[in-house]
Enzyme design. Sequence first.
Site, PDB file in Angstrom:
ATOM      1  N   ASP A 124       0.851  -1.188   0.000  1.00 51.37           N
ATOM      2  CA  ASP A 124       0.000   0.000   0.000  1.00 51.37           C
ATOM      3  C   ASP A 124       0.887   1.238   0.000  1.00 51.37           C
ATOM      4  O   ASP A 124       1.821   1.349   0.800  1.00 51.37           O
ATOM      5  CB  ASP A 124      -0.914  -0.005   1.228  1.00 51.37           C
ATOM      6  CG  ASP A 124      -2.070   0.969   1.069  1.00 51.37           C
ATOM      7  OD1 ASP A 124      -2.548   1.143  -0.064  1.00 51.37           O
ATOM      8  OD2 ASP A 124      -2.495   1.556   2.072  1.00 51.37           O
ATOM      9  N   TYR A 126       1.240   5.710  -0.490  1.00 51.13           N
ATOM     10  CA  TYR A 126       0.878   6.911   0.279  1.00 51.13           C
ATOM     11  C   TYR A 126       1.017   8.084  -0.683  1.00 51.13           C
ATOM     12  O   TYR A 126       1.795   9.000  -0.472  1.00 51.13           O
ATOM     13  CB  TYR A 126       1.881   7.004   1.436  1.00 51.13           C
ATOM     14  CG  TYR A 126       1.590   7.948   2.582  1.00 51.13           C
ATOM     15  CD1 TYR A 126       0.320   8.090   3.118  1.00 51.13           C
ATOM     16  CD2 TYR A 126       2.649   8.650   3.169  1.00 51.13           C
ATOM     17  CE1 TYR A 126       0.104   8.928   4.200  1.00 51.13           C
ATOM     18  CE2 TYR A 126       2.443   9.477   4.255  1.00 51.13           C
ATOM     19  CZ  TYR A 126       1.158   9.616   4.766  1.00 51.13           C
ATOM     20  OH  TYR A 126       0.957  10.434   5.854  1.00 51.13           O
ATOM     21  N   HIS A 131      -3.496  14.087   1.332  1.00 48.78           N
ATOM     22  CA  HIS A 131      -3.672  13.175   2.466  1.00 48.78           C
ATOM     23  C   HIS A 131      -2.435  13.170   3.361  1.00 48.78           C
ATOM     24  O   HIS A 131      -2.538  13.286   4.594  1.00 48.78           O
ATOM     25  CB  HIS A 131      -3.949  11.761   1.960  1.00 48.78           C
ATOM     26  CG  HIS A 131      -3.974  10.725   3.038  1.00 48.78           C
ATOM     27  ND1 HIS A 131      -4.933  10.693   4.019  1.00 48.78           N
ATOM     28  CD2 HIS A 131      -3.129   9.683   3.301  1.00 48.78           C
ATOM     29  CE1 HIS A 131      -4.708   9.674   4.837  1.00 48.78           C
ATOM     30  NE2 HIS A 131      -3.611   9.055   4.425  1.00 48.78           N
ATOM     31  N   ARG A 140       1.816  15.396  13.560  1.00 51.63           N
ATOM     32  CA  ARG A 140       3.048  16.129  13.881  1.00 51.63           C
ATOM     33  C   ARG A 140       2.800  17.633  13.730  1.00 51.63           C
ATOM     34  O   ARG A 140       3.363  18.284  12.833  1.00 51.63           O
ATOM     35  CB  ARG A 140       4.187  15.689  12.956  1.00 51.63           C
ATOM     36  CG  ARG A 140       4.510  14.210  13.008  1.00 51.63           C
ATOM     37  CD  ARG A 140       5.673  13.854  12.090  1.00 51.63           C
ATOM     38  NE  ARG A 140       5.405  14.206  10.689  1.00 51.63           N
ATOM     39  CZ  ARG A 140       4.727  13.458   9.847  1.00 51.63           C
ATOM     40  NH1 ARG A 140       4.235  12.289  10.248  1.00 51.63           N
ATOM     41  NH2 ARG A 140       4.528  13.837   8.600  1.00 51.63           N
ATOM     42  N   GLU A 197      -9.836   4.061   4.462  1.00 51.42           N
ATOM     43  CA  GLU A 197      -9.058   4.822   3.493  1.00 51.42           C
ATOM     44  C   GLU A 197      -9.582   4.463   2.112  1.00 51.42           C
ATOM     45  O   GLU A 197      -9.533   3.293   1.703  1.00 51.42           O
ATOM     46  CB  GLU A 197      -7.560   4.526   3.612  1.00 51.42           C
ATOM     47  CG  GLU A 197      -6.965   5.068   4.901  1.00 51.42           C
ATOM     48  CD  GLU A 197      -5.456   5.005   4.958  1.00 51.42           C
ATOM     49  OE1 GLU A 197      -4.871   5.699   5.803  1.00 51.42           O
ATOM     50  OE2 GLU A 197      -4.856   4.255   4.140  1.00 51.42           O
ATOM     51  N   GLU A 199      -9.330   4.167  -1.627  1.00 50.27           N
ATOM     52  CA  GLU A 199      -8.191   4.042  -2.530  1.00 50.27           C
ATOM     53  C   GLU A 199      -8.597   3.336  -3.826  1.00 50.27           C
ATOM     54  O   GLU A 199      -9.668   2.750  -3.929  1.00 50.27           O
ATOM     55  CB  GLU A 199      -7.072   3.217  -1.865  1.00 50.27           C
ATOM     56  CG  GLU A 199      -6.645   3.712  -0.494  1.00 50.27           C
ATOM     57  CD  GLU A 199      -5.439   2.954   0.046  1.00 50.27           C
ATOM     58  OE1 GLU A 199      -4.719   2.315  -0.764  1.00 50.27           O
ATOM     59  OE2 GLU A 199      -5.218   3.010   1.270  1.00 50.27           O
ATOM     60  N   ASP A 231      -8.704   0.493   2.626  1.00 51.60           N
ATOM     61  CA  ASP A 231      -7.646   0.095   3.553  1.00 51.60           C
ATOM     62  C   ASP A 231      -8.104   0.438   4.969  1.00 51.60           C
ATOM     63  O   ASP A 231      -7.765   1.484   5.511  1.00 51.60           O
ATOM     64  CB  ASP A 231      -6.353   0.840   3.182  1.00 51.60           C
ATOM     65  CG  ASP A 231      -5.200   0.512   4.109  1.00 51.60           C
ATOM     66  OD1 ASP A 231      -5.180  -0.614   4.634  1.00 51.60           O
ATOM     67  OD2 ASP A 231      -4.325   1.369   4.310  1.00 51.60           O
ATOM     68  N   ARG A 235      -6.587   3.553  13.864  1.00 49.99           N
ATOM     69  CA  ARG A 235      -5.660   4.670  14.030  1.00 49.99           C
ATOM     70  C   ARG A 235      -4.962   4.660  15.393  1.00 49.99           C
ATOM     71  O   ARG A 235      -3.818   5.102  15.497  1.00 49.99           O
ATOM     72  CB  ARG A 235      -6.412   5.991  13.841  1.00 49.99           C
ATOM     73  CG  ARG A 235      -7.015   6.183  12.462  1.00 49.99           C
ATOM     74  CD  ARG A 235      -5.967   6.164  11.379  1.00 49.99           C
ATOM     75  NE  ARG A 235      -6.562   6.490  10.069  1.00 49.99           N
ATOM     76  CZ  ARG A 235      -5.916   6.406   8.923  1.00 49.99           C
ATOM     77  NH1 ARG A 235      -4.655   6.017   8.901  1.00 49.99           N
ATOM     78  NH2 ARG A 235      -6.526   6.714   7.792  1.00 49.99           N
ATOM     79  N   GLN A 238      -2.303   2.021  15.153  1.00 44.87           N
ATOM     80  CA  GLN A 238      -1.297   2.521  14.225  1.00 44.87           C
ATOM     81  C   GLN A 238      -0.407   3.590  14.870  1.00 44.87           C
ATOM     82  O   GLN A 238       0.813   3.581  14.704  1.00 44.87           O
ATOM     83  CB  GLN A 238      -1.987   3.094  12.981  1.00 44.87           C
ATOM     84  CG  GLN A 238      -1.041   3.652  11.935  1.00 44.87           C
ATOM     85  CD  GLN A 238      -1.787   4.312  10.778  1.00 44.87           C
ATOM     86  OE1 GLN A 238      -3.016   4.299  10.720  1.00 44.87           O
ATOM     87  NE2 GLN A 238      -1.051   4.889   9.853  1.00 44.87           N
ATOM     88  N   LYS A 251      -3.193  -2.044  10.324  1.00 38.40           N
ATOM     89  CA  LYS A 251      -3.624  -2.135   8.927  1.00 38.40           C
ATOM     90  C   LYS A 251      -3.900  -3.570   8.465  1.00 38.40           C
ATOM     91  O   LYS A 251      -4.624  -3.763   7.486  1.00 38.40           O
ATOM     92  CB  LYS A 251      -2.519  -1.557   8.025  1.00 38.40           C
ATOM     93  CG  LYS A 251      -2.219  -0.080   8.237  1.00 38.40           C
ATOM     94  CD  LYS A 251      -3.204   0.789   7.500  1.00 38.40           C
ATOM     95  CE  LYS A 251      -2.720   2.224   7.424  1.00 38.40           C
ATOM     96  NZ  LYS A 251      -3.615   3.062   6.607  1.00 38.40           N
ATOM     97  N   THR A 255      -8.489  -5.658   4.374  1.00 35.83           N
ATOM     98  CA  THR A 255      -8.475  -4.727   3.242  1.00 35.83           C
ATOM     99  C   THR A 255      -9.545  -5.213   2.280  1.00 35.83           C
ATOM    100  O   THR A 255      -9.491  -6.365   1.834  1.00 35.83           O
ATOM    101  CB  THR A 255      -7.108  -4.710   2.545  1.00 35.83           C
ATOM    102  OG1 THR A 255      -6.095  -4.358   3.489  1.00 35.83           O
ATOM    103  CG2 THR A 255      -7.101  -3.715   1.400  1.00 35.83           C
ATOM    104  N   GLU A 364      -9.192  12.409   8.532  1.00 40.19           N
ATOM    105  CA  GLU A 364      -9.128  13.755   7.974  1.00 40.19           C
ATOM    106  C   GLU A 364     -10.475  14.468   8.047  1.00 40.19           C
ATOM    107  O   GLU A 364     -10.540  15.654   8.369  1.00 40.19           O
ATOM    108  CB  GLU A 364      -8.681  13.688   6.517  1.00 40.19           C
ATOM    109  CG  GLU A 364      -7.303  13.117   6.285  1.00 40.19           C
ATOM    110  CD  GLU A 364      -7.084  12.822   4.819  1.00 40.19           C
ATOM    111  OE1 GLU A 364      -6.667  13.737   4.082  1.00 40.19           O
ATOM    112  OE2 GLU A 364      -7.344  11.670   4.399  1.00 40.19           O
TER     113      GLU A 364
END
Length: 417
Positions: A124, A126, A131, A140, A197, A199, A231, A235, A238, A251, A255, A364
């Site tokens: 997978d 990114y 995103h 962060r 997610e 995708e 996906d 969180r 993770q 993860k 899937t 998000e």
Amino acid sequence: MTWLDLPADHPFGLHNLPYGVFSTAGTEPRVGVRVGDHVLDVSEVARIGRDAVGVGDGPDLTAAWERPSLNPFLALGRDAWTTAREWLTAVLTDAVHEERTRPHLVPLADVTMHLPLEVADYVDFYASEHHASNVGRIFRPDSEPLTPNWKHLPIGYHGRSGTVVVSGSDVVRPTGQRKAPTDAAPTFGPSARLDIEAELGFVVGGSTARGDRVALEDADDHLFGVVLLNDWSARDLQAWEYVPLGPFLGKSFATSISPWVVTTDALRAARVPLPGQDPEPLPYLRGSDATADDPGTAWGLDVHVEVEWNGTVVSRPEYRDMYWSPAQMLAHLSVNGASVRPGDLFGSGTISGPGKDTRGSFLELSWSGREPVTLEDGSQRSFLEDGDTVVLRANAPGPDGSVIGFGECVGSILPAR
């Protein structure tokens, strides 16, 4: 023209012809092609065709298609995929084939769909700058949103191929370690921040030897088709585990992919140039220049995605906003000499755009729970609750104003065990 009674604007018309694996009551799973609201039992049609419609000198499609996965067909390679598409188009357009073909069209309501391939390896990526920037700002807040390497290479992680499941499969809430920043020590239990997610997944065919690599200009020889991919992401698991080696248990539990594999041939008209890459990638990732008529070797896709949460459409991401192309992802995946095999699958990473209504994850959308999403029934969500259902849908432009449909990728959440 076609002998089928099929509306010209049907998203599963002759311009599409996606592959899947299906069964009917009392029969074994085998390969089918969706045509309108029917599934064409292609191994049976090919069996006739070896003697009757001129494919006797071509690849043995019957042997490939009577199997319970697409892997044998994927192993045949690009020339066979092209031959098969041209032959199927001829069979479904020329009325001379109607009498022997029509009995092998099965109503969609009468079939059960299965996982379309035996997933060999699953990676997978990114690849969305929007995103990655959003996640960086959330996780962060006092640092640069993007890590220093992000614009130099497609970042990815190896997932667990054995937990890739077909649309409609329930997802059991995962359990594991989690530790909030304010906790003194980790705790163990069900994930409380279960996410999605949205995708695209890219299905790989053909093969390479270990030590070889797929050059960017050769990626089309291996990119067979595209599925919708969810996906699922825990969180809280993770966040505690991902430093220093990246996602693992957060993860690997599930899937989901859609049952129909839309071929890259069907998506030729949906190819678009990338939105722009700065700094310029290193030579092995540098595509040919795009023109008004050719998006180049590092092409994007004009795929429109829709995310539905318990019946409410909460987001409409656009795949054309992605920073890295599928060809670049495949080139990078193999540049160290890692071999590719029929049935390899790689995900694009979350598809997100610049606006809140184009964010492809609930992390998000709710900004890590600080801005809950209100659904049409008045309920509010930040992350998934038991019993919630998520549906991904997508379409893309086809030739001559047609529309290419992808179907749905559906999953519902069951309580932790």
